[in-house]
Design a protein around this motif. Structure first.
Motif, PDB file in Angstrom:
ATOM      1  N   ARG A 107       0.853  -1.001   0.420  1.00 43.77           N
ATOM      2  CA  ARG A 107       0.045  -0.125   0.270  1.00 43.77           C
ATOM      3  C   ARG A 107       0.667   1.461  -0.089  1.00 43.77           C
ATOM      4  O   ARG A 107       1.672   1.343   0.415  1.00 43.77           O
ATOM      5  CB  ARG A 107      -0.464  -0.053   1.329  1.00 43.77           C
ATOM      6  CG  ARG A 107      -2.609  -0.163   0.857  1.00 43.77           C
ATOM      7  CD  ARG A 107      -2.777   0.357   2.035  1.00 43.77           C
ATOM      8  NE  ARG A 107      -2.941  -0.959   2.786  1.00 43.77           N
ATOM      9  CZ  ARG A 107      -3.936  -1.604   4.048  1.00 43.77           C
ATOM     10  NH1 ARG A 107      -4.676  -1.192   3.861  1.00 43.77           N
ATOM     11  NH2 ARG A 107      -3.703  -2.734   5.222  1.00 43.77           N
ATOM     12  N   SER A 108       0.508   2.240  -0.582  1.00 44.97           N
ATOM     13  CA  SER A 108       1.163   3.428  -0.724  1.00 44.97           C
ATOM     14  C   SER A 108       0.208   4.728  -0.482  1.00 44.97           C
ATOM     15  O   SER A 108      -0.706   4.268  -1.315  1.00 44.97           O
ATOM     16  CB  SER A 108       2.449   3.918  -1.992  1.00 44.97           C
ATOM     17  OG  SER A 108       1.175   3.493  -3.034  1.00 44.97           O
ATOM     18  N   ALA A 109       0.533   5.616  -0.513  1.00 48.92           N
ATOM     19  CA  ALA A 109      -0.661   7.188  -1.161  1.00 48.92           C
ATOM     20  C   ALA A 109      -0.187   7.581  -2.236  1.00 48.92           C
ATOM     21  O   ALA A 109       0.543   7.142  -2.706  1.00 48.92           O
ATOM     22  CB  ALA A 109       0.375   7.892   0.429  1.00 48.92           C
ATOM     23  N   THR A 117      -5.417   5.937  -1.755  1.00 48.73           N
ATOM     24  CA  THR A 117      -4.228   4.716  -0.997  1.00 48.73           C
ATOM     25  C   THR A 117      -4.334   3.446  -2.333  1.00 48.73           C
ATOM     26  O   THR A 117      -5.198   3.836  -2.928  1.00 48.73           O
ATOM     27  CB  THR A 117      -4.526   3.966   0.092  1.00 48.73           C
ATOM     28  OG1 THR A 117      -5.045   4.596   1.302  1.00 48.73           O
ATOM     29  CG2 THR A 117      -3.528   2.178   0.045  1.00 48.73           C
TER      30      THR A 117
END
Length: 178
Positions: A107-109, A117
Motif C-alpha cells: 500500500r502507498s499514498a 491509497t
C-alpha cells in the motif's frame, strides 16, 4: 460444499411444496429460485475455496490479486479496486490487509490525492496468482458442472437480472454475454 452423502430428496423442492401447501403460491417459485441460487453459490464457493486453499488464498484475495495483475502497472486505487470487484470498502481494506501481511501486495499514498491509497501487487503476489489461476481454471471454471448451453443461458439470465436490479447499465455496444 456438497453434503458428504447426497440427500434422498431435494429440500428446496420440499420447501416449495410447503410454500404451496401454506397458500403462498405467488411466492413459491421465487422462494425456490432464490434458495436454489443461494445453495448453488455455496456449492461453487466451496469448490473455489478448496482449490485456492493450497495457495493460501480465499476467493476475495484471488480476485484482488487477479484484478491487480490485469492492470498495466499492477496497481489501482483501493476505491477503484472495490468498485470493480463490487465490494464494500471495508471488505477491500480487510482483503488488502491480509494480502499485505502475506507480502502479496503493498500500500502507498496516492501521489496526487491525499485521501486515496494505492494497492500494488508484489512479485510474490504475481507468482501466487500465476500459479493459482490455472488450478482454478482447470478444476472449477472449465468444469463448472453445466453444459455450455446451460452456462450461456445462465449467464444471460443473471446478467439481465443484475441489469434490472441496477447492478450496471448497458454500454453503448454490449459485450458478450449481454
Amino acid at each position: 460444499m456438497a453434503a458428504s452423502t447426497p440427500l434422498f430428496s431435494d429440500p428446496i423442492a420440499e420447501a416449495k411444496r410447503q410454500w404451496l401447501s401454506h397458500g403462498w403460491r405467488e411466492a413459491a417459485d421465487g422462494m425456490a429460485a432464490v434458495t436454489s441460487l443461494m445453495r448453488a453459490q455455496q456449492l461453487m464457493l466451496g469448490r473455489v475455496e478448496s482449490t485456492l486453499k493450497p495457495f493460501g488464498l480465499s476467493f476475495a484475495r484471488f480476485e484482488m490479486l487477479t484484478l491487480l495483475s490485469f492492470t498495466k502497472d499492477g496497481q489501482l486505487p483501493m476505491a477503484s479496486a472495490g468498485a470493480r470487484l463490487q465490494v464494500h470498502p471495508t471488505s477491500v481494506t480487510n482483503t488488502v490487509d491480509r494480502l499485505e501481511r502475506d507480502g502479496l501486495v503493498t500500500r502507498s499514498a496516492h501521489p496526487t490525492d491525499g485521501r486515496a491509497t494505492i494497492v500494488t501487487i508484489t512479485v510474490t503476489g504475481r507468482q501466487v496468482v500465476t500459479k493459482a489461476s490455472p488450478a482454478l481454471n482447470s478444476t472449477v471454471f472449465e468444469q463448472p458442472g453445466m453444459s455450455p448451453q446451460d452456462l450461456s443461458d445462465l449467464v444471460r439470465i443473471l446478467a439481465r437480472f443484475r441489469r434490472q436490479a441496477g447492478d450496471f447499465i448497458d454500454p453503448p455496444t454490449p459485450p458478450d454475454p449481454l
